[in-house]
Design a protein around this motif. Structure first.
Motif, PDB file in Angstrom:
ATOM      1  N   CYS A 297      35.996  40.015  44.975  1.00  0.00           N
ATOM      2  CA  CYS A 297      36.896  40.798  44.133  1.00  0.00           C
ATOM      3  C   CYS A 297      36.312  40.567  42.647  1.00  0.00           C
ATOM      4  CB  CYS A 297      38.543  40.493  44.100  1.00  0.00           C
ATOM      5  SG  CYS A 297      39.160  41.453  43.386  1.00  0.00           S
TER       6      CYS A 297
ATOM      7  N   ARG B  69      28.975  43.973  45.674  1.00  0.00           N
ATOM      8  CA  ARG B  69      30.035  44.361  44.760  1.00  0.00           C
ATOM      9  C   ARG B  69      30.653  43.074  43.970  1.00  0.00           C
ATOM     10  NH1 ARG B  69      35.694  45.815  45.353  1.00  0.00           N
ATOM     11  NH2 ARG B  69      35.736  44.243  43.711  1.00  0.00           N
TER      12      ARG B  69
ATOM     13  N   LYS C 132      38.318  43.318  35.225  1.00  0.00           N
ATOM     14  CA  LYS C 132      39.260  43.608  36.247  1.00  0.00           C
ATOM     15  C   LYS C 132      40.480  44.087  36.031  1.00  0.00           C
ATOM     16  CE  LYS C 132      38.897  42.703  39.828  1.00  0.00           C
ATOM     17  NZ  LYS C 132      38.365  43.534  40.807  1.00  0.00           N
ATOM     18  N   PRO C 133      41.044  45.322  36.858  1.00  0.00           N
ATOM     19  CA  PRO C 133      42.120  45.902  36.232  1.00  0.00           C
ATOM     20  C   PRO C 133      43.440  45.261  36.810  1.00  0.00           C
ATOM     21  CG  PRO C 133      41.212  47.159  38.204  1.00  0.00           C
ATOM     22  CD  PRO C 133      40.266  45.812  37.700  1.00  0.00           C
TER      23      PRO C 133
ATOM     24  N   GLU D 222      32.749  47.525  38.371  1.00  0.00           N
ATOM     25  CA  GLU D 222      33.809  48.678  38.046  1.00  0.00           C
ATOM     26  C   GLU D 222      33.892  48.492  36.257  1.00  0.00           C
ATOM     27  OE1 GLU D 222      37.746  48.184  39.359  1.00  0.00           O
ATOM     28  OE2 GLU D 222      38.558  49.637  38.152  1.00  0.00           O
TER      29      GLU D 222
ATOM     30  N   GLN E  93      31.450  51.684  39.432  1.00  0.00           N
ATOM     31  CA  GLN E  93      32.906  51.992  40.073  1.00  0.00           C
ATOM     32  C   GLN E  93      33.760  52.491  39.143  1.00  0.00           C
ATOM     33  OE1 GLN E  93      33.747  49.015  43.033  1.00  0.00           O
ATOM     34  NE2 GLN E  93      36.224  49.258  42.330  1.00  0.00           N
TER      35      GLN E  93
ATOM     36  N   GLY F 201      37.561  52.599  39.492  1.00  0.00           N
ATOM     37  CA  GLY F 201      38.807  52.062  40.352  1.00  0.00           C
ATOM     38  C   GLY F 201      39.926  53.002  40.579  1.00  0.00           C
ATOM     39  N   ALA F 202      40.754  52.575  41.452  1.00  0.00           N
ATOM     40  CA  ALA F 202      41.988  53.391  41.491  1.00  0.00           C
ATOM     41  C   ALA F 202      42.917  53.904  40.590  1.00  0.00           C
ATOM     42  CB  ALA F 202      42.954  52.995  42.838  1.00  0.00           C
ATOM     43  N   ARG F 203      42.913  52.935  39.581  1.00  0.00           N
ATOM     44  CA  ARG F 203      43.780  53.322  38.456  1.00  0.00           C
ATOM     45  C   ARG F 203      43.400  54.072  37.293  1.00  0.00           C
ATOM     46  NH1 ARG F 203      44.015  48.834  41.309  1.00  0.00           N
ATOM     47  NH2 ARG F 203      45.838  47.739  41.810  1.00  0.00           N
TER      48      ARG F 203
ATOM     49  N   LYS G  50      36.997  55.793  43.416  1.00  0.00           N
ATOM     50  CA  LYS G  50      37.947  55.145  44.442  1.00  0.00           C
ATOM     51  C   LYS G  50      39.317  56.327  44.186  1.00  0.00           C
ATOM     52  CE  LYS G  50      37.898  50.853  45.751  1.00  0.00           C
ATOM     53  NZ  LYS G  50      38.142  49.662  45.845  1.00  0.00           N
TER      54      LYS G  50
ATOM     55  N   ARG H 173      40.669  54.129  49.858  1.00  0.00           N
ATOM     56  CA  ARG H 173      41.154  52.593  49.572  1.00  0.00           C
ATOM     57  C   ARG H 173      42.536  52.524  50.016  1.00  0.00           C
ATOM     58  NH1 ARG H 173      44.984  51.766  46.472  1.00  0.00           N
ATOM     59  NH2 ARG H 173      44.332  50.028  45.309  1.00  0.00           N
TER      60      ARG H 173
ATOM     61  N   ASP I 206      37.366  51.500  51.804  1.00  0.00           N
ATOM     62  CA  ASP I 206      37.492  50.061  51.491  1.00  0.00           C
ATOM     63  C   ASP I 206      38.805  49.496  52.438  1.00  0.00           C
ATOM     64  OD1 ASP I 206      38.592  47.717  50.397  1.00  0.00           O
ATOM     65  OD2 ASP I 206      38.439  48.450  48.164  1.00  0.00           O
TER      66      ASP I 206
ATOM     67  N   HIS J 213      41.440  46.600  49.988  1.00  0.00           N
ATOM     68  CA  HIS J 213      42.429  46.877  49.262  1.00  0.00           C
ATOM     69  C   HIS J 213      43.469  47.889  50.213  1.00  0.00           C
ATOM     70  CE1 HIS J 213      39.464  45.576  46.322  1.00  0.00           C
ATOM     71  NE2 HIS J 213      40.564  45.179  45.683  1.00  0.00           N
TER      72      HIS J 213
ATOM     73  N   MET K 155      33.318  49.214  52.032  1.00  0.00           N
ATOM     74  CA  MET K 155      33.207  48.213  50.985  1.00  0.00           C
ATOM     75  C   MET K 155      34.153  47.229  51.319  1.00  0.00           C
ATOM     76  SD  MET K 155      34.260  48.552  46.941  1.00  0.00           S
ATOM     77  CE  MET K 155      32.719  48.579  45.838  1.00  0.00           C
TER      78      MET K 155
ATOM     79  N   GLU L  16      35.582  43.052  50.620  1.00  0.00           N
ATOM     80  CA  GLU L  16      35.706  42.046  49.874  1.00  0.00           C
ATOM     81  C   GLU L  16      35.592  40.659  50.544  1.00  0.00           C
ATOM     82  OE1 GLU L  16      38.353  43.269  46.151  1.00  0.00           O
ATOM     83  OE2 GLU L  16      39.165  41.931  47.530  1.00  0.00           O
TER      84      GLU L  16
HETATM   85  C1  PEP Z   1      38.261  46.592  43.288  1.00  0.00           C
HETATM   86  O1  PEP Z   1      37.621  47.403  44.011  1.00  0.00           O
HETATM   87  O2  PEP Z   1      38.036  45.590  42.965  1.00  0.00           O
HETATM   88  C2  PEP Z   1      39.411  47.272  42.967  1.00  0.00           C
HETATM   89  C3  PEP Z   1      40.329  46.917  41.728  1.00  0.00           C
HETATM   90  O3  PEP Z   1      39.939  48.287  43.782  1.00  0.00           O
HETATM   91  P1  PEP Z   1      41.105  49.534  43.519  1.00  0.00           P
HETATM   92  O4  PEP Z   1      40.510  50.215  42.381  1.00  0.00           O
HETATM   93  O5  PEP Z   1      40.802  50.341  44.925  1.00  0.00           O
HETATM   94  O6  PEP Z   1      42.293  48.983  43.511  1.00  0.00           O
END
Ligand code: PEP
Ligand code: MN
Length: 333
Positions: A102, A126, A131-132, A164, A181, A183-185, A206, A236, A268, A271, A295, A297
């Motif tokens: 991760c 990856r 990190k979010p 990401e 990447q 990310g989802a957010r 994502k 994901r 993925d 997640h 994908m 982890e």
């Molecule tokens: C990630 O792939 O590290 C991640 C934070 O995934 P997601 O944006 O799908 O939550």
């Protein structure tokens, strides 16, 4: 709007048509398929007289595309898009395993994991450097050092790296990154998407936590509208009322997206479920329903992971998943 050309149209006729359409302020996409040439028109096509266009000698048929996503639309580009990442091809029948932690935690950690996953058949590495995290007090990633350690792992293994981006101002740090990447957010961070559209980097986009497939495709469209057609979509999991899993994996998204778009679609399962023991069954199901890759982890010591340990596989578990997925792919071929 799309125009399908008659077979036998020559390059000069195509060029004349393209120039005429561009002069009307439209962006023209040409897709030279095996059986037909499709001319996709993006922009204000209300000014185009469809009857006039269909009456041209080289035009077989003209259709208005009702979906709001144009460049991503399979009607514009009937063949699968194949995105090149180093020596890997994503889409068009190949299957990619993207694996890694991760978060990048140290050079030793990421290099060790990279060597193990490569031996198990991973095609890309990856690792999150930015990190979010839901809590501002949680580990936020090693940032530039994280990217440096990923590049170190790439040097040792040759695996392209995926990491990401959260802020367009960080783009210069991603110059040597193979796949960026989103990310989802950040799926609907439109300014970030526009900025990535101005690059030529492959983008792994994502699906947002609570976004529809149409919204995902519109986000891909933001990147493509800027000129970057190298978009890989990733399912994901989405938010539902279910609490046993972190998210609910929407596997029907895979065949649905494959019908709607020519872009590759990966899954993925890490997640999507949040639970390491669910990764294998969902990975097998993803392969069976037509995903272009996974994908996953992977952590050398999930119990000590700084992020997402509960959903991370050990390198040994990843090896087992990768070989089981390969058996599913072989059975389908
Ligand atoms: C990630 O792939 O590290 C991640 C934070 O995934 P997601 O944006 O799908 O939550
Ligand atoms: Mn994670």
């Amino acid at each position: 709007m799309i125009a399908i050309l008659k077979s036998g149209t020559n390059a000069e006729q195509l060029e004349n048509l393209t120039e005429w359409l561009k002069a009307q302020g439209l962006t023209v996409h040409i897709s030279n398929g095996k059986f037909q040439t499709v001319v996709g028109l993006v922009g204000d096509t209300s000014k185009i007289d469809a009857d006039l266009l269909s009456s041209l000698e080289i035009v077989e048929s003209v259709t208005r595309v009702s979906e709001p996503f144009k460049s991503a639309n399979r009607k514009f580009h009937p063949d699968d898009s194949v995105i090149s990442v180093g020596d890997c091809k994503v889409g068009g029948g190949s299957f990619n395993f993207i694996a890694g932690p991760c978060s990048v935690e140290s050079k030793e950690q990421v290099c060790g994991i990279a060597e193990s996953i490569k031996a198990s058949g991973a095609t890309m590495l990856r690792g999150g450097a930015f990190k979010p995290r839901t809590s501002p007090y949680d580990f936020q990633g090693l940032k530039a050092d994280g990217i440096e350690y990923l590049l170190e792992a790439k040097k040792i293994t040759g695996l392209p790296i995926v990491t990401e981006i959260m802020n367009a101002n960080h783009l210069s740090m991603f110059e040597a990154v193979d796949v960026i990447q989103v990310g989802a957010r950040n799926m609907q961070n439109f300014e970030l998407l526009k900025e990535l559209g101005r690059t030529n980097k492959p983008i792994l986009l994502k699906r947002g936590l609570a976004n529809t497939l149409k919204e995902l495709l519109m986000s891909a469209e933001y990147i493509m509208a800027g000129g970057n057609e190298n978009v890989i979509l990733c399912e994901r999991g989405i938010r539902t009322f279910e609490t046993y899993t972190r998210n609910t994996l929407d596997l029907s998204a895979v065949p649905m997206l494959k019908e709607l778009t020519h872009l590759p679609v990966i899954v993925d399962p890490s997640h999507a479920t949040g639970v390491s023991k669910l990764v294998k069954p969902m990975a097998l199901a993803a392969a069976a329903c037509g995903a272009d890759g996974l994908m996953i982890e992977v952590h050398n010591n999930p119990r000590q992971a700084l992020c997402d340990g509960a959903q991370s596989l050990t390198p040994e578990q990843f090896d087992d998943v990768a070989s089981a997925v390969k058996r599913v792919l072989a059975a389908l071929s």
